[in-house]
Design an enzyme around this catalytic site. Structure first.
Site, PDB file in Angstrom:
ATOM      1  N   GLY A  14       0.833  -1.213   0.000  1.00  0.00           N
ATOM      2  CA  GLY A  14       0.000   0.000   0.000  1.00  0.00           C
ATOM      3  C   GLY A  14       0.860   1.252   0.000  1.00  0.00           C
ATOM      4  O   GLY A  14       1.965   1.271   0.529  1.00  0.00           O
ATOM      5  N   ARG A  18      -2.364   8.681   2.973  1.00  0.00           N
ATOM      6  CA  ARG A  18      -2.755   9.569   4.065  1.00  0.00           C
ATOM      7  C   ARG A  18      -1.596   9.964   4.988  1.00  0.00           C
ATOM      8  O   ARG A  18      -1.744  10.810   5.860  1.00  0.00           O
ATOM      9  CB  ARG A  18      -3.884   8.933   4.886  1.00  0.00           C
ATOM     10  CG  ARG A  18      -5.240   9.107   4.213  1.00  0.00           C
ATOM     11  CD  ARG A  18      -6.327   8.412   5.009  1.00  0.00           C
ATOM     12  NE  ARG A  18      -6.243   6.969   4.906  1.00  0.00           N
ATOM     13  CZ  ARG A  18      -6.738   6.110   5.805  1.00  0.00           C
ATOM     14  NH1 ARG A  18      -7.325   6.565   6.892  1.00  0.00           N
ATOM     15  NH2 ARG A  18      -6.649   4.814   5.616  1.00  0.00           N
ATOM     16  N   ASP A 105       1.925  -2.607   8.197  1.00  0.00           N
ATOM     17  CA  ASP A 105       1.758  -1.299   8.843  1.00  0.00           C
ATOM     18  C   ASP A 105       1.217  -1.406  10.267  1.00  0.00           C
ATOM     19  O   ASP A 105       0.700  -0.449  10.806  1.00  0.00           O
ATOM     20  CB  ASP A 105       0.858  -0.397   7.982  1.00  0.00           C
ATOM     21  CG  ASP A 105      -0.540  -0.963   7.782  1.00  0.00           C
ATOM     22  OD1 ASP A 105      -0.836  -2.042   8.324  1.00  0.00           O
ATOM     23  OD2 ASP A 105      -1.336  -0.311   7.077  1.00  0.00           O
ATOM     24  N   LYS A 351      35.855  14.517  22.625  1.00  0.00           N
ATOM     25  CA  LYS A 351      35.708  13.735  21.390  1.00  0.00           C
ATOM     26  C   LYS A 351      36.893  12.813  21.262  1.00  0.00           C
ATOM     27  O   LYS A 351      38.041  13.274  21.360  1.00  0.00           O
ATOM     28  CB  LYS A 351      35.630  14.659  20.181  1.00  0.00           C
ATOM     29  CG  LYS A 351      35.263  13.906  18.922  1.00  0.00           C
ATOM     30  CD  LYS A 351      35.968  14.382  17.673  1.00  0.00           C
ATOM     31  CE  LYS A 351      37.453  14.155  17.721  1.00  0.00           C
ATOM     32  NZ  LYS A 351      38.143  14.440  16.460  1.00  0.00           N
ATOM     33  N   ALA A 423      48.706  28.127  34.370  1.00  0.00           N
ATOM     34  CA  ALA A 423      47.494  28.668  33.747  1.00  0.00           C
ATOM     35  C   ALA A 423      47.866  29.611  32.604  1.00  0.00           C
ATOM     36  O   ALA A 423      48.881  30.303  32.649  1.00  0.00           O
ATOM     37  CB  ALA A 423      46.677  29.420  34.790  1.00  0.00           C
TER      38      ALA A 423
HETATM   39  C1  UD1 Z   1      -8.608  -4.904   4.961  1.00  0.00           C
HETATM   40  C2  UD1 Z   1      -9.600  -6.046   5.041  1.00  0.00           C
HETATM   41  C3  UD1 Z   1     -10.651  -5.741   6.106  1.00  0.00           C
HETATM   42  C4  UD1 Z   1      -9.999  -5.464   7.428  1.00  0.00           C
HETATM   43  C5  UD1 Z   1      -8.944  -4.380   7.310  1.00  0.00           C
HETATM   44  C6  UD1 Z   1      -8.170  -4.248   8.578  1.00  0.00           C
HETATM   45  C7  UD1 Z   1      -9.736  -6.984   2.825  1.00  0.00           C
HETATM   46  C8  UD1 Z   1     -10.485  -7.037   1.553  1.00  0.00           C
HETATM   47  N1  UD1 Z   1     -10.216  -6.193   3.751  1.00  0.00           N
HETATM   48  O1  UD1 Z   1      -9.280  -3.729   4.584  1.00  0.00           O
HETATM   49  O2  UD1 Z   1     -11.534  -6.839   6.232  1.00  0.00           O
HETATM   50  O3  UD1 Z   1     -10.988  -5.106   8.395  1.00  0.00           O
HETATM   51  O4  UD1 Z   1      -8.021  -4.715   6.255  1.00  0.00           O
HETATM   52  O5  UD1 Z   1      -7.328  -3.144   8.480  1.00  0.00           O
HETATM   53  O6  UD1 Z   1      -8.745  -7.665   2.979  1.00  0.00           O
HETATM   54  N2  UD1 Z   1      -2.362  -4.049   0.600  1.00  0.00           N
HETATM   55  C9  UD1 Z   1      -1.503  -4.484  -0.379  1.00  0.00           C
HETATM   56  N3  UD1 Z   1      -1.914  -4.526  -1.659  1.00  0.00           N
HETATM   57  C10 UD1 Z   1      -3.166  -4.191  -2.029  1.00  0.00           C
HETATM   58  C11 UD1 Z   1      -4.056  -3.735  -1.016  1.00  0.00           C
HETATM   59  C12 UD1 Z   1      -3.629  -3.683   0.289  1.00  0.00           C
HETATM   60  O7  UD1 Z   1      -0.348  -4.816  -0.082  1.00  0.00           O
HETATM   61  O8  UD1 Z   1      -3.465  -4.266  -3.227  1.00  0.00           O
HETATM   62  C13 UD1 Z   1      -1.895  -4.014   1.983  1.00  0.00           C
HETATM   63  C14 UD1 Z   1      -1.837  -2.605   2.538  1.00  0.00           C
HETATM   64  O9  UD1 Z   1      -0.530  -2.074   2.376  1.00  0.00           O
HETATM   65  C15 UD1 Z   1      -2.149  -2.827   4.003  1.00  0.00           C
HETATM   66  C16 UD1 Z   1      -3.040  -4.048   4.011  1.00  0.00           C
HETATM   67  O10 UD1 Z   1      -2.831  -4.696   2.784  1.00  0.00           O
HETATM   68  O11 UD1 Z   1      -1.008  -3.125   4.770  1.00  0.00           O
HETATM   69  C17 UD1 Z   1      -4.510  -3.731   4.229  1.00  0.00           C
HETATM   70  O12 UD1 Z   1      -4.946  -2.875   3.209  1.00  0.00           O
HETATM   71  P1  UD1 Z   1      -6.013  -1.723   3.495  1.00  0.00           P
HETATM   72  O13 UD1 Z   1      -6.352  -1.092   2.204  1.00  0.00           O
HETATM   73  O14 UD1 Z   1      -5.534  -0.885   4.610  1.00  0.00           O
HETATM   74  O15 UD1 Z   1      -7.212  -2.539   4.087  1.00  0.00           O
HETATM   75  P2  UD1 Z   1      -8.653  -2.726   3.489  1.00  0.00           P
HETATM   76  O16 UD1 Z   1      -8.558  -3.421   2.177  1.00  0.00           O
HETATM   77  O17 UD1 Z   1      -9.369  -1.464   3.556  1.00  0.00           O
END
Ligand code: UD1
Ligand code: CA
Length: 458
Positions: A14, A18, A105, A351, A423
């Site tokens: 991700g 934000r 994260d 130092k 001194a």
């Molecule tokens: C996801 C879950 C949701 C859960 C929430 C908890 C799914 C579809 N949904 O939500 O049920 O309550 O996490 O936080 O799984 N990431 C990738 N590649 C992608 C998308 C995401 O690596 O294509 C990674 C992000 O970097 C992050 C994590 O997956 O670390 C979760 O992604 P995020 O978009 O925050 O969560 P949601 O999909 O909204």
């Protein structure tokens, strides 16, 4: 040690929009360590066969930060959802293992709960869930009457009734790898977000007659992801609070546990006392009974038992022996080693100086690239002139030397054992042992009736 038949996938592709930062989200720090480093450390502590990190945004930077770790890096070129992210790992999953999925994260992820999750997932799927008073935005855990999980429905796809469920998916889950592979092959993106949802695998498990359970955690922070700098700041405080609690538990006295920051590893013995506002970075070791005054910054240093570091002292890559006194307002720079019973006072900068037992440098001095013997007294305002503008030179001050105030020692120079420097001297040549050496203007004269210059009136 034999590895656990376990593969761990960490989702870290991700972008973290934000965060409003040019730095990849997972490289932001909690407790002086990248968010992803916390997750990787948790993963490695489970002794898995493989740790697979799915990366995307800022991939090179992220990989460079973990060059020394045993990690299988897998790129997710386009972020098409959590299911799509995990699909990228399929070619790397080992047969006859379980897979644990973690989020890159979530810095405070808890190794013990992960271990339990893995242990419970031998022939089934286990999800870490959490009861959230406001579950908006999260995937809801849908259970049947037996309490088994039948589905995870994403917020955007949920109906009114489903949205009333407070139990949410944390994203952390474990299951046999061979099941995961077959379920991932069946994902589609026909949903509200047109994403490949990892959470849809729950439905496939149910179809295949594999049990799915959810383990509810009480520790929200251990499943909380960082999405913004507000989140980061909050989690930093939680992390510091937990560090402080652990230190108190070990017998370290913190005058205010809310006012200490450990950005690295602090190894403190019992009866150490730390006043407010101190920052510890890198690896710091404090021996028994060490006292650290208010607002000290100490990085990569060892302070031995019984020593007092008075307020506003900065110590970087240095060590202080037993029963010594440093500060207030002292600065120890890299390569400085103080032996036992040494005193370094206010506005003293050291130092690369090795100071032996019982020596004192109490006021307003700069001592760099120097070796100082035992029981040496360095008077106020002494400067080692170690730099000629191009090269650095060494000053050696032997045992029992007394250096008078406001002396310049022009290196390279050797001050012989037991010698006294008057001194105000500027010493440019080696001085003999046990002698008084003076180097001042030859005479002192007084001009009677001397008028000080007057301010010119305009
Ligand atoms: C996801 C879950 C949701 C859960 C929430 C908890 C799914 C579809 N949904 O939500 O049920 O309550 O996490 O936080 O799984 N990431 C990738 N590649 C992608 C998308 C995401 O690596 O294509 C990674 C992000 O970097 C992050 C994590 O997956 O670390 C979760 O992604 P995020 O978009 O925050 O969560 P949601 O999909 O909204
Ligand atoms: Ca999403």
């Amino acid at each position: 040690m034999a590895k656990t038949p376990l593969n761990i996938i960490i989702l870290a592709a991700g972008k973290g929009t934000r965060m409003r930062s040019n730095q990849p989200k997972v490289l932001h720090q909690v407790g002086g360590k990248a968010i992803l480093a916390h997750v990787i450390a948790c993963a490695q502590s489970l002794n898995p066969e493989k740790v697979i990190v799915i990366y995307g945004y800022g991939g090179e930077q992220v990989q460079a930060a973990f060059a020394n770790e045993q990690i299988t890096w897998v790129e997710q070129k386009e972020q098409l959802g959590t299911g799509h992210a995990v699909q990228q790992a399929v070619p790397y999953l080992d047969d006859d293992t379980n897979t644990l999925i973690l989020l890159g994260d979530v810095p405070l992820v808890d190794a013990a709960s992960c271990e339990q999750l893995v242990a419970a997932s031998q022939n089934k799927m286990v999800i870490q869930s959490f009861n959230k008073p406001d579950p908006t935005g999260y995937g809801r855990i849908i259970r049947n009457q037996q309490g088994l999980v039948t589905a995870i429905v994403e917020h955007k796809d949920a109906n009114e009734l489903q949205r009333q469920v407070n139990e949410v998916n944390t994203g952390i889950m474990a299951m046999p790898s061979r099941h995961l592979k077959s379920w991932l092959a069946r994902l589609s993106n026909e949903n509200a977000q047109k994403e490949y949802y990892l959470t849809d695998i729950v439905g496939f498990a149910v179809e295949d007659g594999i049990d799915v359970s959810a383990a509810v955690t009480e520790d929200e922070w251990s499943v909380t992801g960082v999405n913004s700098k507000q989140d980061l700041a909050l989690i930093e405080r939680v992390h510091q609070h937990r560090n402080a609690a652990a230190l108190l538990q070990q017998g370290v006295m913190l005058l205010d546990p809310a006012r200490i920051d450990v950005r690295g590893e602090l190894d403190a013995d019992q009866d150490v006392e730390i006043d407010v506002g101190c920052i510890f970075e890198g690896k710091v070791i404090l021996g028994e009974g060490v006292k650290v005054g208010a607002y000290c910054v100490i990085k990569d240093a060892t302070i031995e038992a019984g020593t007092t570091i008075a307020p506003y002292t900065h110590i970087l890559e240095a060590s202080v022996g037993r029963n010594s006194r440093v500060g207030p307002f002292a600065r120890l720079r890299p390569g400085t080693t103080l032996a036992a019973q040494t005193h370094v006072g206010n506005f003293v900068e050291l130092k690369n100086a090795q100071v032996d037992v019982g020596s004192k440098i109490n006021h307003l001095s700069y001592v760099g690239d120097a070796v100082i013997g035992q029981k040496v007294n360095i008077g106020a305002g002494t400067i080692t002139c170690n730099y000629d503008g191009a090269n650095k030179f060494k000053t050696v001050i032997e045992d029992n030397v007394f250096v008078g105030s406001d002396t310049q020692l022009v290196a390279p120079v050797n001050i012989g054992k037991g010698g006294t420097i008057a001194a105000g001297s500027t010493i440019t040549k080696d001085t003999p042992a046990d002698a008084l050496t003076l180097c001042r203007a030859r005479e002192q004269k007084s001009i009677a009736g001397w008028q000080r210059p007057q301010k010119i009136k305009k």
